[in-house]
Write an enzyme that holds these catalytic residues in place. Structure first.
Site, PDB file in Angstrom:
ATOM      1  N   GLU A  65     -15.172   5.939 -34.929  1.00  0.00           N
ATOM      2  CA  GLU A  65     -14.834   4.895 -35.893  1.00  0.00           C
ATOM      3  C   GLU A  65     -14.929   5.363 -37.344  1.00  0.00           C
ATOM      4  O   GLU A  65     -14.494   4.662 -38.248  1.00  0.00           O
ATOM      5  CB  GLU A  65     -15.720   3.661 -35.690  1.00  0.00           C
ATOM      6  CG  GLU A  65     -17.157   3.846 -36.119  1.00  0.00           C
ATOM      7  CD  GLU A  65     -17.779   2.532 -36.581  1.00  0.00           C
ATOM      8  OE1 GLU A  65     -17.166   1.481 -36.369  1.00  0.00           O
ATOM      9  OE2 GLU A  65     -18.858   2.583 -37.169  1.00  0.00           O
ATOM     10  N   ASN A  66     -15.476   6.570 -37.562  1.00  0.00           N
ATOM     11  CA  ASN A  66     -15.569   7.133 -38.913  1.00  0.00           C
ATOM     12  C   ASN A  66     -14.815   8.447 -39.046  1.00  0.00           C
ATOM     13  O   ASN A  66     -15.119   9.261 -39.918  1.00  0.00           O
ATOM     14  CB  ASN A  66     -17.037   7.335 -39.290  1.00  0.00           C
ATOM     15  CG  ASN A  66     -17.796   6.028 -39.357  1.00  0.00           C
ATOM     16  OD1 ASN A  66     -17.432   5.134 -40.089  1.00  0.00           O
ATOM     17  ND2 ASN A  66     -18.858   5.919 -38.563  1.00  0.00           N
ATOM     18  N   ASP A 119     -21.200   9.192 -33.667  1.00  0.00           N
ATOM     19  CA  ASP A 119     -20.329   8.909 -34.808  1.00  0.00           C
ATOM     20  C   ASP A 119     -19.851  10.163 -35.539  1.00  0.00           C
ATOM     21  O   ASP A 119     -20.596  10.783 -36.281  1.00  0.00           O
ATOM     22  CB  ASP A 119     -21.061   7.998 -35.795  1.00  0.00           C
ATOM     23  CG  ASP A 119     -21.443   6.665 -35.180  1.00  0.00           C
ATOM     24  OD1 ASP A 119     -20.924   5.639 -35.635  1.00  0.00           O
ATOM     25  OD2 ASP A 119     -22.269   6.649 -34.242  1.00  0.00           O
ATOM     26  N   HIS A 145     -26.237   6.381 -37.122  1.00  0.00           N
ATOM     27  CA  HIS A 145     -26.053   7.772 -37.538  1.00  0.00           C
ATOM     28  C   HIS A 145     -27.357   8.570 -37.550  1.00  0.00           C
ATOM     29  O   HIS A 145     -27.377   9.702 -38.034  1.00  0.00           O
ATOM     30  CB  HIS A 145     -25.390   7.871 -38.916  1.00  0.00           C
ATOM     31  CG  HIS A 145     -24.027   7.294 -38.996  1.00  0.00           C
ATOM     32  ND1 HIS A 145     -23.147   7.581 -40.028  1.00  0.00           N
ATOM     33  CD2 HIS A 145     -23.371   6.436 -38.180  1.00  0.00           C
ATOM     34  CE1 HIS A 145     -22.010   6.923 -39.843  1.00  0.00           C
ATOM     35  NE2 HIS A 145     -22.139   6.214 -38.729  1.00  0.00           N
ATOM     36  N   HIS A 154     -23.959   3.875 -34.158  1.00  0.00           N
ATOM     37  CA  HIS A 154     -23.833   3.095 -35.385  1.00  0.00           C
ATOM     38  C   HIS A 154     -24.789   3.496 -36.495  1.00  0.00           C
ATOM     39  O   HIS A 154     -24.395   3.531 -37.658  1.00  0.00           O
ATOM     40  CB  HIS A 154     -23.970   1.585 -35.134  1.00  0.00           C
ATOM     41  CG  HIS A 154     -23.890   0.762 -36.386  1.00  0.00           C
ATOM     42  ND1 HIS A 154     -22.745   0.675 -37.151  1.00  0.00           N
ATOM     43  CD2 HIS A 154     -24.818   0.004 -37.034  1.00  0.00           C
ATOM     44  CE1 HIS A 154     -22.972  -0.119 -38.199  1.00  0.00           C
ATOM     45  NE2 HIS A 154     -24.221  -0.525 -38.154  1.00  0.00           N
ATOM     46  N   HIS A 199     -16.177  -0.595 -37.716  1.00  0.00           N
ATOM     47  CA  HIS A 199     -15.233  -0.082 -38.710  1.00  0.00           C
ATOM     48  C   HIS A 199     -13.839   0.161 -38.130  1.00  0.00           C
ATOM     49  O   HIS A 199     -12.982   0.742 -38.802  1.00  0.00           O
ATOM     50  CB  HIS A 199     -15.748   1.220 -39.328  1.00  0.00           C
ATOM     51  CG  HIS A 199     -16.957   1.053 -40.187  1.00  0.00           C
ATOM     52  ND1 HIS A 199     -17.122  -0.014 -41.042  1.00  0.00           N
ATOM     53  CD2 HIS A 199     -18.074   1.825 -40.331  1.00  0.00           C
ATOM     54  CE1 HIS A 199     -18.278   0.093 -41.675  1.00  0.00           C
ATOM     55  NE2 HIS A 199     -18.883   1.190 -41.251  1.00  0.00           N
TER      56      HIS A 199
END
Length: 258
Positions: free
Chosen positions: A39-40, A12, A176, A174, A68
């Site tokens: 996604e971040n 991530d 992190h 997911h 996300h």
């Protein structure tokens, strides 16, 4: 070696600090393919066309996502146009975008798949059945690497065992938080519960710790900002036999940048 495929997968990537870290780090590694979970990428939550194309233009081959993925309104139409950004495979039929992509370079190819967990997450189609169907569809000719974007460690471990011997690797994302359980399962599937986070280590899973601590201690809403200190790259490098599709090696990465 000619029959080996080396794949970098970074966990991530958080906002601008994570993006800059990716750009720096990928110049230092010798691999065939470079993948990130993105996604971040945009401000620490969600992904936009601009930041996705920024990553693809600097040398990333493919971007996976997760729960996300729809945080930014422009993402849905972008995923229809840009096949190098994928969303979880187990979203309902008709959802924009694709859940997997075959990428090729120098007579080597891999299939990257993205699935999302259901425990403490969204109510989606079954990730186990979705991956079973995809593995059968791809057959025995091409290595498959799975980004399993999920909350519960039990669900991630279970998918690893379920797909052992059917895919080349199951890589959790997911949470992190990088886990230390990287291993090769008995039938040749590389596995790790979570590859970790690329971004500010001095943070609360990527967000500036001051606002997060205020929220936990006062239970009042506070605006979150991406952290800026102690930037790390976290992920794995996989070595895969292109003939047997078995994972030969999984190396965990945890490296400071700057």
């Amino acid at each position: 070696m000619q029959n080996e495929i080396r794949v970098l997968f970074l966990g991530d990537v958080i906002g601008k600090p994570g993006r800059r870290a990716v750009e720096t780090f990928i110049k230092t590694v010798n691999v065939d393919f470079k993948i990130i979970n993105g996604e971040n990428l945009a401000g620490g939550i969600g992904i936009t066309p601009r930041v996705a194309l920024e990553m693809l233009s600097c040398g990333i081959d493919l971007i996976t996502t997760g729960n996300h993925v729809w945080k930014k309104k422009e993402t849905a139409s972008f995923l229809i146009e840009e096949q190098r950004v994928i969303r979880p495979l187990n979203y309902p039929e008709g959802t924009p975008g694709s859940g997997y992509k075959i990428i090729k370079r120098n007579n080597k190819e891999v299939c990257i798949a993205n699935v999302e967990g259901r425990v403490f997450m969204n109510s989606l189609e079954c990730p186990f059945r979705a991956m079973k169907d995809l593995a059968e569809h791809c057959g025995q000719e091409i290595p498959i690497i799975v980004d399993f974007h999920a909350e519960a460690t039990s669900e991630k471990v279970a998918l690893g065992w379920y797909l052992d011997g059917k895919v080349s690797a199951v890589l959790g994302t997911h949470t992190h938080v990088q886990t230390a359980d990287d291993r090769i399962l008995p039938n040749g599937t590389g596995y790790i519960t979570d590859v970790g986070m690329t971004g500010p280590a001095d943070s609360v899973i990527g967000m500036d710790k001051t606002a997060v601590l205020k929220r936990f201690t006062t239970m009042m809403p506070h605006k979150y900002e991406v952290g800026k200190e102690n930037i790390e790259v976290q992920g794995v490098i996989l070595t895969i036999d292109s003939i047997t599709r078995k994972c030969l090696k999984i190396e965990r990465i945890k490296e400071k940048i700057g």
